[in-house]
Write a protein that holds these residues in place. Sequence first.
Motif, PDB file in Angstrom:
ATOM      1  N   LEU A   1     -21.701  39.276  26.270  1.00  0.00           N
ATOM      2  CA  LEU A   1     -22.538  37.949  26.031  1.00  0.00           C
ATOM      3  C   LEU A   1     -23.190  37.826  24.872  1.00  0.00           C
TER       4      LEU A   1
ATOM      5  N   ALA B   1     -25.741  26.369  28.102  1.00  0.00           N
ATOM      6  CA  ALA B   1     -24.963  26.997  28.976  1.00  0.00           C
ATOM      7  C   ALA B   1     -24.382  26.101  30.254  1.00  0.00           C
TER       8      ALA B   1
ATOM      9  N   ARG C   1     -27.222  33.566  30.891  1.00  0.00           N
ATOM     10  CA  ARG C   1     -26.771  32.860  29.908  1.00  0.00           C
ATOM     11  C   ARG C   1     -27.318  31.657  29.816  1.00  0.00           C
TER      12      ARG C   1
END
Length: 1313
Positions: A768, A806, A738
């Motif tokens: 994701l 992130a 991420r």
Amino acid sequence: MGEKRREELLSCSENSEKCIEFVANLRREHHTKFGDFKNGKGRKLISTVSEIIQELNSKQLDSFWLGLKTLSINGLGQISSNVLDEENIDDNIQNEENKEIPFQVLEAVCIFLLSTVRLDNQTPNKDMLQILILLHGSLFDLYDVRPVLASCICTICVEWWNKNFASKEQICLNVITHQLRLFLCKDQRDKLSSICSMQGCLTLFDFKRKQISALENEDATEENYAKSVIEELREMLLSSFKYPLLLCKAEGRKFLSSVFLLHKELMKDAHQVIMDNIKHKFSLEQAEGLGNIYFQSWRSASQEMKESFEEICIQDLMYRAVHSPCVKEFNLFLPLKTMLSSIVCHKGGLEVRHMITRLYNPIIWRSLKANNAMVRANASKLLLDAFPLEEEDSNRPRVAENEEFMQRQYNAMNDMLMDVCPRVRVIGIFGLCNVLHMYWDAIPPHVIAILTRKLYNDLAFDATVHVRQAVFQATIVLLDTPCAHPLLAKLLPPCLEKCLHDINEKVRIAVAEVLLGVKQTSTIEFWSVCPIQNIIAQLEVDGMPVSKRLAKLLFRSFIPENKPVQVWVERCMNFFKREVNAARKFYSLVDKDLTVQEIGDFLNMIGTFVYNCVSATLQQENSSVMDTSSTTNSNDSQNSTSTTPCNTTVIEDDVLAALLDTSCILWKSLDHRTSTSKSSTKMREMMKKIMVTYSRVLHVCFKVSNDERTLNAILLLTSYLPPGSLPVFSKSVLPKLRSLPDDAPPSYYTMLIKCLCSWGWIKQLLGLIQEWLTESLEGTLDESSLDNQGPGETNDSRSTNTRRSARLSKSSVQENDSQSDEKNDGSKRKKKTVSFTVKPQHRPDQALKYLKVFMEIQMSCSYSALEIPQCVQLLLTIAKILEKCQVETLSRLSSSSKTDDSEIWVDNLLVEGIVRRCSVLSIIYLHQKNKRKDADSSEADDDHLNNDVPIDEFKYMIKWFGVVIKKYESTTKTQKSDLNNSILSNQTSSSAFISRLSLYRQLFNSTLQIFLDFLSCGIEVFEEVEDVVLQFCSSGASLIEYIEQLLRILLQLDEHKILQKEMKRKNVDGEEQTLVDDDDKRNVKIVDIFDRILTTLLQHARQNPDSFMQVFRQKVKQSLRTMVRQQNLVHFIHPNDVWYDVLMKKIISAIMVDLFHQLRSNQNFLARDIISDLPSFSACILPVLCATYGETAYICQSTIPILAKEESDSTEQNDHTLLIFAHLLYTLSINGKNPTAAEDCINTLCEELEGFDKILSKVKSKNVESSKDGESCNKLSQEGEDEDVDAEAAGGILVLEEPGHPDLFMNDEEFMI
């Protein structure tokens, strides 16, 4: 009872009724039918009759056979009269019964004859012989009406002949003729034994005068009849040499060898029959049988016949073999050499050796010096096969003459090695090594030294690849000769050291095979003939064929047998220190040669070694940091260090990465073997031990991994372990994915994704990807539409740095105070709750990268994720989200403004999203389709079948591309209009058009590849793809940029059309079916597409001839050759299929257009002697079209004559068209695969087309004049490969007549239509 039977037998000769009744009773008694004399019941019947006949005295026998002779004469007369009067007699039951009576009488007579013949001590009398002669004379007539009766008569005559009874010569002619007729024409193979048993009767007939010597005193009628039968027998004897069964069986070969020696004229005719059919009728095995027949005939012949046989047959066979063609399409030499080898293999006998030498002498020495290289090659093979030749006087004390004759053969071998033709040199190399292998002790040492030195000092470095390859392939034969090893140990080192690095792979493979052969010997070590550093260096850089052999060569050097595993690791370390890449390649190739237990022990030892080394490194680093620590801590550190093995050293980074790479290679092989076989308790314990070892190893390796290679190996090993082995790392994989920046190396996130897939955490990964795509498409694209409302407004989210989006924000931490009442103490406590809010991320680029890597990983593991319904649903959701890329693409193509550079979804991302969507849908569709086929009816409603991809999704994609093509056409038209009106004056609109044009090109390239994937997966959208590809070809786009995809799509469509036609043919029970209307419509579309492609290639070849050659080799040649080859095969199986004719006409028409423009632009253009000198388009296309002997024959015999006839009808174009055909056929007749077919086509056109012969003679005369100043070029390569040869005119002028008006020459499309 015996007396009664004897009286009944004697009464059989009185009248036919008693005879028939007697035999009928016997057959009923023994339950058998007439003619069944080979089974047990039939033999018992004959034995019963034989016992009765044996009890008769001579007077009774004379009376018995006299009566049977009368019955036989009457029966034969009735049969002949019935045949003559058959049309005049009304058919009724009574007449039918009367017709059967004579046959029943003759059947009874045959039973009596056979029973008497089978008696041991019975001598047949005169009446019995006359009965058999009568039946023998009527054999052919009886076979027409009663075959079983004729077969019984033949059986009697054969047994009569085998028992050598009197007058057997009178009952053999019709029998052996009849038996041969049944054997050859009716394929009754059981007749072979009887034919071979009667082969001695063939010597009774004079095949020259066609009459029987025993019948010379008979009347003319019988003589003429015998002549006609002998003539038929003669023809069948000649035909028997073409029958394969006779060549395969020993008794058949013995029969044919006796036929050879019957008469000189028959011998000559039989030899001619064999020579006429040797190429097309006989296999090599049958040719070997023919050679054995020739040798048996020669050995069993008399002295006079032996001389004739040598001259007529064997020497003629030698002459034909020397002068026969030896090319790929028509190899007549091979069967002839096989026949001669069957004779030469008996050269151990002195008489055979003298015969071979005597017959070869007038042929072989002259042929070895012939100008024709093919004759020299054939003669060389035959001489080396027959070596050593020995003259008849060599057994006498004439030593000097014998040595001179042997020296002549050695000189011939030396001449072969020095021949100018590479083919002769190759033959000489193989032949010499075979001769040395068999006759090493008999050849003088100085001759061996001279010839072998020429092999390894000169020919091993020859300019021709096949010669260099032959040297080392033949060396393997010498390695089987122990006497040659000392000489090879001296000659091979300087040769192999250089040739191991030869530029050609075939030569390097041969050198590697020689090294493997040297390794098998006990007297030569392979490292003594080739340095080990050269082998390792070549292992590193060479391809798989050579590397596999070199790895096999070094296998026991680095993984020694009967040595502990610690030695393997030590040698592995040394190998990696010497050459890292070669060592890694070595261990990737030898894993299959190790057992499962060996791989497990090796893995454990590598893991233990790496763990100890890395631990020692970490301890040294810690000790250097802790210099100021207390004495107690220092002592503890020393104690812990002392536990490390004494041989543990600090490991280098490169060696660590290499050892981990080796572990990955071995683990992958071990995992594959354990998954394909049943795991035992011992194997499970071994795997558990390996996992424990490597969980410790990877734990310490994560702390010292500094380079990308080491990290990739660690991550790959981590994917083999369960996630619980490394809990900290496994929980951090998804957050790492991420938070990775956009410029992260692909190898890193590929390994992380591979870990997630191997652990089964696929839903988290797809979640994701779905999250990022949803945020970017549903958020960013909607915001971009709002941004277009005001020019001054900006979108802050676009300027946000997405590299570390992130990361958790500290400001998002919320503290909540809460109070809770406790019942026990009533105190109040404050409880803090911490939660994290992650900002929405717009990372479509990274999402598409992850999705692509995920699909590639699934492809390598057979799409295991598609077995999970939730994963399939997530993939379908992602595909639905990516559908918005198509909508946005159309929106941008419709916009007249340039795309903003701050857009997250730039043009290439939109195209990539479309590609990824289609790949996901196609893979799911194909997987579910295969599942549906394999599933039973009870499992048809399973969950994994509910997520089907409808076929409309793919049709929608094709229709969407059709809309894109229409927008492209309208855009280009608008742009041309604006250019003409000078409206396009500002840079903004110009850059917007260039931006859209770039997007169009990306879409065209990607979408055509998508369609190709659709067709390759078998998705039923063939007609839709065909329509839209035709639309694309007509859109005005530059097709040369997409020529490879278009040809491959056309090839897939063509294969689908072939399969559909085969299905239709099967539906009508194998009957041949012509093209229906639906097929014709589809053919028209494919022809249109092919026309556009050919026109594009033709225009590009004329505009850029140099780049066209490269484009053709890289993008066109393979697909076009595959299409031509498979259509040729279909046409061969189904001649009514017309698509091959259309294809050939189109290509030949394009070649004609190319030659037409060349003749128009260059009046000095001459007809070319070789195809590579033609214009670039024709020089490339023609070898692909006429790559084989049969294809060239079809072009010359069918396509060109039809086109010439059609074009000749045009009066204006007649002369110019004929000139084009003259140029084309002239080149094919000289440099084509089938010059004979081209010459036949020329003769046909000269007869049918007026003026063609004059034009052709003019072309030839100009070429003859110009050829005096230069030499003709080399022949066309056998497989149609293109050669980069400059097409230079040889001189001379070919004057073209000026056309009558300027519009006479048509453009490409008009000419081809």
